[in-house]
Design a protein around this motif. Structure first.
Motif, PDB file in Angstrom:
ATOM      1  N   LYS A 191      12.812  84.020   3.207  1.00 12.43           N
ATOM      2  CA  LYS A 191      11.534  83.583   3.760  1.00 12.43           C
ATOM      3  C   LYS A 191      11.744  82.519   4.838  1.00 12.43           C
ATOM      4  O   LYS A 191      11.087  82.538   5.870  1.00 12.43           O
ATOM      5  CB  LYS A 191      10.625  83.029   2.659  1.00 12.43           C
ATOM      6  CG  LYS A 191       9.997  84.081   1.785  1.00 12.43           C
ATOM      7  CD  LYS A 191       8.976  83.465   0.855  1.00 12.43           C
ATOM      8  CE  LYS A 191       8.267  84.542   0.056  1.00 12.43           C
ATOM      9  NZ  LYS A 191       7.207  83.989  -0.780  1.00 12.43           N
ATOM     10  N   LEU A 192      12.663  81.601   4.577  1.00 19.03           N
ATOM     11  CA  LEU A 192      12.901  80.520   5.526  1.00 19.03           C
ATOM     12  C   LEU A 192      13.486  81.027   6.838  1.00 19.03           C
ATOM     13  O   LEU A 192      13.283  80.421   7.892  1.00 19.03           O
ATOM     14  CB  LEU A 192      13.803  79.455   4.907  1.00 19.03           C
ATOM     15  CG  LEU A 192      13.158  78.634   3.798  1.00 19.03           C
ATOM     16  CD1 LEU A 192      14.189  77.759   3.105  1.00 19.03           C
ATOM     17  CD2 LEU A 192      12.019  77.787   4.355  1.00 19.03           C
ATOM     18  N   TRP A 209       4.853  82.115   2.885  1.00 20.15           N
ATOM     19  CA  TRP A 209       5.202  80.987   2.018  1.00 20.15           C
ATOM     20  C   TRP A 209       3.984  80.606   1.182  1.00 20.15           C
ATOM     21  O   TRP A 209       2.885  80.512   1.695  1.00 20.15           O
ATOM     22  CB  TRP A 209       5.650  79.798   2.863  1.00 20.15           C
ATOM     23  CG  TRP A 209       6.325  78.720   2.073  1.00 20.15           C
ATOM     24  CD1 TRP A 209       5.751  77.616   1.540  1.00 20.15           C
ATOM     25  CD2 TRP A 209       7.708  78.645   1.733  1.00 20.15           C
ATOM     26  NE1 TRP A 209       6.682  76.849   0.885  1.00 20.15           N
ATOM     27  CE2 TRP A 209       7.895  77.466   0.992  1.00 20.15           C
ATOM     28  CE3 TRP A 209       8.800  79.476   1.983  1.00 20.15           C
ATOM     29  CZ2 TRP A 209       9.140  77.072   0.494  1.00 20.15           C
ATOM     30  CZ3 TRP A 209      10.037  79.084   1.487  1.00 20.15           C
ATOM     31  CH2 TRP A 209      10.198  77.902   0.755  1.00 20.15           C
ATOM     32  N   THR A 210       4.181  80.396  -0.115  1.00 23.40           N
ATOM     33  CA  THR A 210       3.072  80.096  -1.028  1.00 23.40           C
ATOM     34  C   THR A 210       3.294  78.764  -1.738  1.00 23.40           C
ATOM     35  O   THR A 210       4.366  78.162  -1.653  1.00 23.40           O
ATOM     36  CB  THR A 210       2.946  81.200  -2.096  1.00 23.40           C
ATOM     37  OG1 THR A 210       4.134  81.170  -2.909  1.00 23.40           O
ATOM     38  CG2 THR A 210       2.779  82.571  -1.470  1.00 23.40           C
ATOM     39  N   ASP A 249       6.666  76.409  -2.814  1.00 21.79           N
ATOM     40  CA  ASP A 249       6.800  74.943  -2.757  1.00 21.79           C
ATOM     41  C   ASP A 249       7.324  74.405  -4.087  1.00 21.79           C
ATOM     42  O   ASP A 249       8.239  73.582  -4.126  1.00 21.79           O
ATOM     43  CB  ASP A 249       5.451  74.280  -2.455  1.00 21.79           C
ATOM     44  CG  ASP A 249       5.054  74.362  -0.993  1.00 21.79           C
ATOM     45  OD1 ASP A 249       5.925  74.588  -0.138  1.00 21.79           O
ATOM     46  OD2 ASP A 249       3.848  74.179  -0.712  1.00 21.79           O
ATOM     47  N   ARG A 250       6.721  74.882  -5.187  1.00 27.35           N
ATOM     48  CA  ARG A 250       7.148  74.418  -6.518  1.00 27.35           C
ATOM     49  C   ARG A 250       8.579  74.836  -6.803  1.00 27.35           C
ATOM     50  O   ARG A 250       9.374  74.051  -7.332  1.00 27.35           O
ATOM     51  CB  ARG A 250       6.210  74.955  -7.591  1.00 27.35           C
ATOM     52  CG  ARG A 250       4.878  74.218  -7.676  1.00 27.35           C
ATOM     53  CD  ARG A 250       4.082  74.623  -8.909  1.00 27.35           C
ATOM     54  NE  ARG A 250       3.711  76.025  -8.889  1.00 27.35           N
ATOM     55  CZ  ARG A 250       2.681  76.537  -8.214  1.00 27.35           C
ATOM     56  NH1 ARG A 250       1.920  75.754  -7.512  1.00 27.35           N
ATOM     57  NH2 ARG A 250       2.415  77.827  -8.266  1.00 27.35           N
ATOM     58  N   ALA A 251       8.917  76.082  -6.459  1.00 23.06           N
ATOM     59  CA  ALA A 251      10.284  76.556  -6.701  1.00 23.06           C
ATOM     60  C   ALA A 251      11.290  75.740  -5.907  1.00 23.06           C
ATOM     61  O   ALA A 251      12.353  75.369  -6.425  1.00 23.06           O
ATOM     62  CB  ALA A 251      10.401  78.036  -6.346  1.00 23.06           C
ATOM     63  N   LEU A 252      10.966  75.444  -4.652  1.00 22.37           N
ATOM     64  CA  LEU A 252      11.863  74.636  -3.830  1.00 22.37           C
ATOM     65  C   LEU A 252      12.021  73.230  -4.406  1.00 22.37           C
ATOM     66  O   LEU A 252      13.141  72.709  -4.501  1.00 22.37           O
ATOM     67  CB  LEU A 252      11.352  74.570  -2.391  1.00 22.37           C
ATOM     68  CG  LEU A 252      12.221  73.794  -1.412  1.00 22.37           C
ATOM     69  CD1 LEU A 252      13.623  74.397  -1.324  1.00 22.37           C
ATOM     70  CD2 LEU A 252      11.564  73.777  -0.036  1.00 22.37           C
ATOM     71  N   ALA A 253      10.922  72.628  -4.832  1.00 24.44           N
ATOM     72  CA  ALA A 253      10.991  71.288  -5.431  1.00 24.44           C
ATOM     73  C   ALA A 253      11.833  71.311  -6.707  1.00 24.44           C
ATOM     74  O   ALA A 253      12.675  70.425  -6.917  1.00 24.44           O
ATOM     75  CB  ALA A 253       9.581  70.769  -5.724  1.00 24.44           C
TER      76      ALA A 253
END
Length: 157
Positions: free
Chosen positions: A124-125, A140-141, A145-149
């Motif tokens: 995605k990035l 991007w959802t 964001d939560r998964a990346l954090a």
């Protein structure tokens, strides 16, 4: 005699393969300030997974407050164990060991999970576009964001 042995072996094989990964076992729990051993027993009963742990480590952990419905057992365990400095390691198809997150095994598990998360989000990035000072990533959802954090917390942990 030979037929009996074959039937017994077939039964044992079927029993051993009856359960898959923790992610494949949905769990529904509603806990309010429950002792961690009680929470883990509920997960075992609903998932069919066996949890191995040092009783002293688990008994001194903070109580659990969590309400989830049909959530994979692995995710429920992460939500319960992570805030208590614990991690689970899958040792067989149906057996999980609970270890301190700061142990060698716990840190290796967190690093592996972080790498898998980063690899999943990398595609995605790669589609990111810069518009002035803003970067937009198509598709991007909030879940990303939560998964990346969580991936960053695992990696830095």
């Amino acid at each position: 005699m030979r037929a009996t042995i074959l039937v017994l072996l077939a039964f044992l094989l079927a029993t051993a393969t009856a359960h898959a990964a923790p992610e494949d076992h949905p769990v529904t729990i509603d806990l309010k300030d429950a002792p961690l051993p009680d929470a883990l027993k509920q997960i075992e009963q609903q998932s069919g997974l066996r949890l191995a742990y040092d009783q002293e480590l688990i008994e001194k952990a903070e109580p659990v407050t969590l309400k989830v419905e049909n959530m994979p057992a692995g995710e429920v365990l992460r939500r319960i164990l992570r805030p208590r400095g614990l991690e689970y390691i899958q040792t067989s198809r149906t057996m999980l060991a609970i270890v301190p997150a700061d142990s060698d095994m716990g840190m290796a598990k967190m690093a592996g999970r972080a790498i898998r998360t980063f690899a999943r989000l990398a595609k995605k990035l790669e589609a990111a576009e810069q518009h002035g000072d803003e970067v937009k990533v198509p598709g991007w959802t909030d879940a990303d964001d939560r998964a990346l954090a969580e991936g960053l917390m695992d990696f830095l942990g």
